[in-house]
Design an enzyme around this catalytic site. Structure first.
Site, PDB file in Angstrom:
ATOM      1  N   HIS A   1       0.923   5.377   1.021  1.00 22.70           N
ATOM      2  CA  HIS A   1       0.292   6.432   1.816  1.00 22.70           C
ATOM      3  C   HIS A   1       0.233   7.728   1.020  1.00 22.70           C
ATOM      4  CE1 HIS A   1       0.620   4.341   5.802  1.00 22.70           C
ATOM      5  NE2 HIS A   1       1.590   3.709   5.159  1.00 22.70           N
TER       6      HIS A   1
ATOM      7  N   HIS B   1       0.838  -1.201   0.000  1.00 22.91           N
ATOM      8  CA  HIS B   1       0.000   0.000   0.000  1.00 22.91           C
ATOM      9  C   HIS B   1       0.869   1.246   0.000  1.00 22.91           C
ATOM     10  CE1 HIS B   1       0.679  -0.890   4.281  1.00 22.91           C
ATOM     11  NE2 HIS B   1       0.421   0.377   4.557  1.00 22.91           N
TER      12      HIS B   1
END
Ligand SMILES: [Zn+2]
Length: 136
Positions: A99, A97
């Site tokens: 940010h 992932h």
């Protein structure tokens, strides 16, 4: 495999979704470092940027940059885009992932972050949805 992001992708765990395409979803961080802190999560499971196919890494950063532009359109003064690989680097959930952290003039809060409040999450989803179609 009990991976919270895989469960969110499959719709088996709750999250505040702000965007979705064939390869990624974007969700609000449950414990935001700033107002609007968003995570770009791959739909396929990879541990982090180190084992994710490079074309998917590129697509993830493309989505992140577009989301960053949407935040700037909403008045952010800057945006941090970053990804953590490995526990030592601060990675907490071992599913790739990125940010996207809009900056409004205050500091990033990494420690002692509080869970996002429902009314704040609703407001953010509504705001970002209003510009996302023109920026993503
Ligand atoms: Zn996963």
């Amino acid at each position: 495999m009990d991976c919270i992001f895989c469960r969110i992708v499959r719709g088996e765990a709750p999250a505040w979704r702000v965007y979705e395409d064939e390869e990624f979803i974007a969700i609000l961080d449950k414990y935001p470092a700033t107002y609007g802190h968003t995570l770009i999560v791959s739909k396929s499971h990879f541990t982090n940027v180190l084992d994710t196919p490079m074309d998917l890494v590129a697509r993830g950063f493309e989505v992140s940059a577009k989301l960053a532009r949407a935040w700037m359109h909403l008045g952010a003064r800057g945006v941090n885009i970053l990804t953590n690989a490995g526990r030592e680097a601060g990675q907490v959930i071992f599913h790739f992932h990125i940010h996207v952290i809009p900056r409004w003039g205050g500091p990033i809060i990494w420690h002692g972050r509080e869970e996002i409040r429902e009314e704040v999450a609703r407001e953010i989803v509504e705001k970002i949805s209003s510009v996302i179609s023109t920026h993503l």
